[in-house]
Design an enzyme around this catalytic site. Structure first.
Site, PDB file in Angstrom:
ATOM      1  N   LEU A   1      -5.774   4.434   3.290  1.00 49.45           N
ATOM      2  CA  LEU A   1      -7.340   4.807   3.780  1.00 49.45           C
ATOM      3  C   LEU A   1      -7.342   4.295   5.178  1.00 49.45           C
ATOM      4  O   LEU A   1      -7.324   2.986   5.348  1.00 49.45           O
ATOM      5  CB  LEU A   1      -8.332   4.015   2.681  1.00 49.45           C
ATOM      6  CG  LEU A   1      -9.618   4.120   3.001  1.00 49.45           C
ATOM      7  CD1 LEU A   1     -10.364   5.565   2.868  1.00 49.45           C
ATOM      8  CD2 LEU A   1     -10.566   3.111   2.089  1.00 49.45           C
TER       9      LEU A   1
ATOM     10  N   GLY B   1       9.530   6.136  -2.339  1.00 54.30           N
ATOM     11  CA  GLY B   1       9.253   4.973  -1.611  1.00 54.30           C
ATOM     12  C   GLY B   1       8.857   5.041  -0.364  1.00 54.30           C
ATOM     13  O   GLY B   1       7.982   4.433   0.167  1.00 54.30           O
TER      14      GLY B   1
ATOM     15  N   THR C   1       0.932  -1.124   0.048  1.00 51.71           N
ATOM     16  CA  THR C   1       0.117   0.029   0.151  1.00 51.71           C
ATOM     17  C   THR C   1       1.107   1.317  -0.103  1.00 51.71           C
ATOM     18  O   THR C   1       2.300   1.195   0.255  1.00 51.71           O
ATOM     19  CB  THR C   1      -0.861   0.154   1.269  1.00 51.71           C
ATOM     20  OG1 THR C   1      -0.126   0.045   2.437  1.00 51.71           O
ATOM     21  CG2 THR C   1      -1.942  -1.228   1.288  1.00 51.71           C
TER      22      THR C   1
ATOM     23  N   CYS D   1      14.879  -5.744 -17.148  1.00 49.85           N
ATOM     24  CA  CYS D   1      15.462  -7.105 -16.734  1.00 49.85           C
ATOM     25  C   CYS D   1      16.684  -6.651 -15.737  1.00 49.85           C
ATOM     26  O   CYS D   1      17.358  -5.792 -15.821  1.00 49.85           O
ATOM     27  CB  CYS D   1      16.064  -8.035 -17.790  1.00 49.85           C
ATOM     28  SG  CYS D   1      17.388  -7.386 -18.606  1.00 49.85           S
TER      29      CYS D   1
ATOM     30  N   TYR E   1       7.713  -4.553   1.987  1.00 48.71           N
ATOM     31  CA  TYR E   1       8.135  -4.386   0.721  1.00 48.71           C
ATOM     32  C   TYR E   1       8.628  -2.898   0.348  1.00 48.71           C
ATOM     33  O   TYR E   1       8.218  -2.334  -0.754  1.00 48.71           O
ATOM     34  CB  TYR E   1       7.056  -5.094  -0.357  1.00 48.71           C
ATOM     35  CG  TYR E   1       7.642  -5.467  -1.522  1.00 48.71           C
ATOM     36  CD1 TYR E   1       8.567  -6.685  -1.825  1.00 48.71           C
ATOM     37  CD2 TYR E   1       8.196  -4.460  -2.624  1.00 48.71           C
ATOM     38  CE1 TYR E   1       9.432  -6.962  -2.711  1.00 48.71           C
ATOM     39  CE2 TYR E   1       8.804  -4.895  -3.839  1.00 48.71           C
ATOM     40  CZ  TYR E   1       9.553  -5.916  -3.917  1.00 48.71           C
ATOM     41  OH  TYR E   1      10.146  -6.328  -4.927  1.00 48.71           O
TER      42      TYR E   1
END
Length: 563
Positions: free
Chosen positions: A275, A493, A265, A411, A323
């Site tokens: 949210l 990020g 998220t 890649c 993540y």
């Protein structure tokens, strides 16, 4: 200047083919890639200049966008355009091997590097959040993170499940520009996935682009589908519209055991990207304008519950990892003292790749012709013949990944390989095998281009997690090496105050001059990653530096003392 001119009811698409709008391919390339970032097939909310990642924008407002386009159209090949947080502020005489564009986005003096101060500047029209590739004009849609997510899931499968994810399932949330890669990455890695997303429009977009396979009608239907597909050993991705802060705790209460848990998220931006539970999206957006402090608190409170559920899975022995959206930090801020008990994905699964300069190498066909990408896919296989894992990725990418905007490919390749591929692509342009020039860039999430203690540089073995000299040096070196455009950002990020990072793009136009620039940039850029990790004492990086003949004075001195 204010932030008010951020909506325009328009659709933007980059030009295709060989007819130039700008004066040369060196300026046509950034122009097309800027426009491609705002293509409706690519951007999350292009009419408000938002590309991905909460409020990651390509330009500060529409007036700035128009002036950037005008400046690039008239820019000469011995001039450099300066972009300050999405605003074109100057054109200066430089030289033909200098970057055509230099970009600085969202950078704040450290004491003021927080969301509160940034949001004040944003409202006044004095700043723009560039995320990583939004404000640096090299976003290629969700494909840009698919392989990195795939590599993460595959490595997790190796570490925890004997190398196979067949019959396993991943629990995660977030189907935005970055999180939207998760369902496809899990499928390609052989796993089922349950992907929670609070906006139906985002689920619809991922269904349309084939990044997610199915949508469950409700919670029980989602679990029934997971049971059916895992029992059959099928890798199918399932979307569920709902709030992760409500669904994950309920899964814990029911005793449901996923095989892997993560999250993507937009938790890095509590005002715009997460949210609060019990709220509608419309209420969230409305109250963000009128009650920002309350909204941030509500969002972070929900994040705390989300992370508590992730911790519960972790304590059950289920592989659980962050993540890279800084959700652990947000939860810790709200009193979840053990939020960092589960690791981030980089120290858990990716760092050995970074030690060899391996990271997200990407390129886009300025022609708009998908055949140009397929020809470069074949060239990659030809030049790296023994990497079956890479070949498998390229085959799966061609079969499963829909191009968004200009055709592009990503890649993960490393030091030595990137320059070899770049020079080969440039030669393909020179001979006419490719119908137009291509651009080569990367995510800022790379080996030597980011300092982010809660993500890419988490748990560095020498304790240098927060040292941000490295991305600054990376940007300076790419500028000196002749990249076509170079960017230096803050807050991508993981949000304001938690990261600094740099990016580069180089154009392959088939010329000898381009070949020289490509050779320098595509060697030096990943070499800074090997340097950074060697300096931190990683043996893999030290060995790679020695094999590649890097001149790292202190490493040589250290190795000499050991000998």
């Amino acid at each position: 200047m204010t932030a008010q001119n951020r909506f325009r009811d328009t659709e933007i698409r980059a030009s295709r083919g060989t007819k130039l709008t700008a004066k040369s391919w060196m300026t046509e390339a950034p122009l097309r890639m800027l426009m491609n970032n705002l293509d409706p097939e690519v951007a999350e909310n292009p009419k408000e200049l938002v590309v991905y990642g909460g409020i990651g924008r390509a330009a500060r407002n529409w007036e700035c966008y128009d002036k950037i386009v005008e400046s690039l159209t008239h820019l000469n090949d011995d001039e450099t355009l300066l972009i300050q947080s999405g605003k074109p502020v100057g054109v200066f005489k430089t030289h033909s091997n200098a970057p055509r564009v230099l970009i600085a986005n969202s950078n704040l003096v450290p004491h003021w590097a927080n969301w509160e101060h940034f949001n004040e500047l944003d409202v006044k029209g004095l700043a723009m959040y560039g995320q990583m590739t939004a404000g640096s004009w090299i976003y290629i849609g969700s494909q840009g993170i698919v392989q990195g997510t795939y590599e993460t899931f595959v490595e997790a499968g190796r570490q925890h499940f004997g190398g196979s994810l067949k019959g396993r399932w991943v629990l995660t949330a977030g189907l935005g520009g970055m999180g939207g890669a998760q369902p496809l990455a899990a499928t390609l890695a052989g796993a089922c996935s349950l992907n929670i997303e609070c906006q139906q429009s985002r689920i619809d977009f991922r269904l349309k682009t084939r990044y997610v396979d199915e949508q469950a009608t409700d919670f029980d239907d989602a679990l029934a589908r997971i049971k059916k597909y895992t029992s059959a050993g099928k890798a199918v991705s399932i979307a569920l519209c709902g709030n992760a802060a409500e669904i994950l705790p309920e899964l814990v209460r029911r005793g449901v055991r996923p095989d892997m848990v993560t999250d993507q998220t937009s938790a890095h931006d509590p005002l715009n990207g997460y949210l609060p539970k019990g709220w509608s999206w419309e209420e969230y957006r409305r109250r963000a304008q009128s009650e920002p402090v309350l909204v941030v608190n509500a969002a972070k409170t929900s994040m705390a519950e989300h992370v508590e559920a992730m911790l519960a899975f972790h304590h059950m022995g289920i592989p659980t990892f962050d993540y890279g959206n800084n959700i652990r930090q947000m939860a810790q801020d709200m009193g979840v003292t053990h939020a960092f008990d589960f690791p981030g994905f980089v120290p858990a699964y990716i760092r050995p790749l970074f030690c060899r300069g391996v990271g997200p190498f990407r390129w886009a066909a300025l022609s708009g012709d998908a055949e140009d990408i397929y020809k470069t896919d074949a060239k990659v296989k030809e030049l790296i013949p023994d990497d079956e894992h890479l070949h498998h990725w390229l085959d799966m990418a061609r079969e499963r990944i829909s191009f968004q905007g200009l055709p592009a490919r990503i890649c993960w390749v490393g030091l030595g390989q990137r320059a070899k591929l770049g020079l080969a692509f440039n030669e393909m342009v020179r001979t006419g095998e490719l119908s137009a020039p291509i651009v080569i860039g990367r995510d800022h999430l790379d080996s030597g281009s980011v300092a982010s203690p809660n993500r890419e540089t988490e748990a560095m073995q020498d304790g240098s997690d927060a040292v941000s000299d490295w991305p600054l040096l990376n940007a300076l070196l790419n500028t000196a090496s002749g990249a076509t455009w170079v960017s230096l950002h803050h807050g991508g990020g993981v949000g304001m105050g938690f990261s600094q990072h740099s990016g580069m793009v180089v154009v392959c136009d088939g010329s000898d001059d381009a070949a020289e620039r490509i050779a320098r940039v595509l060697h030096n850029d990943p070499a800074t990653g090997v340097m950074r990790h060697a300096d931190a004492g990683y043996d893999i990086a030290i060995n790679c530096a020695q094999e590649q003949g890097l001149n790292l004075p202190m490493i040589a001195a250290t190795q000499g003392r050991k000998a």
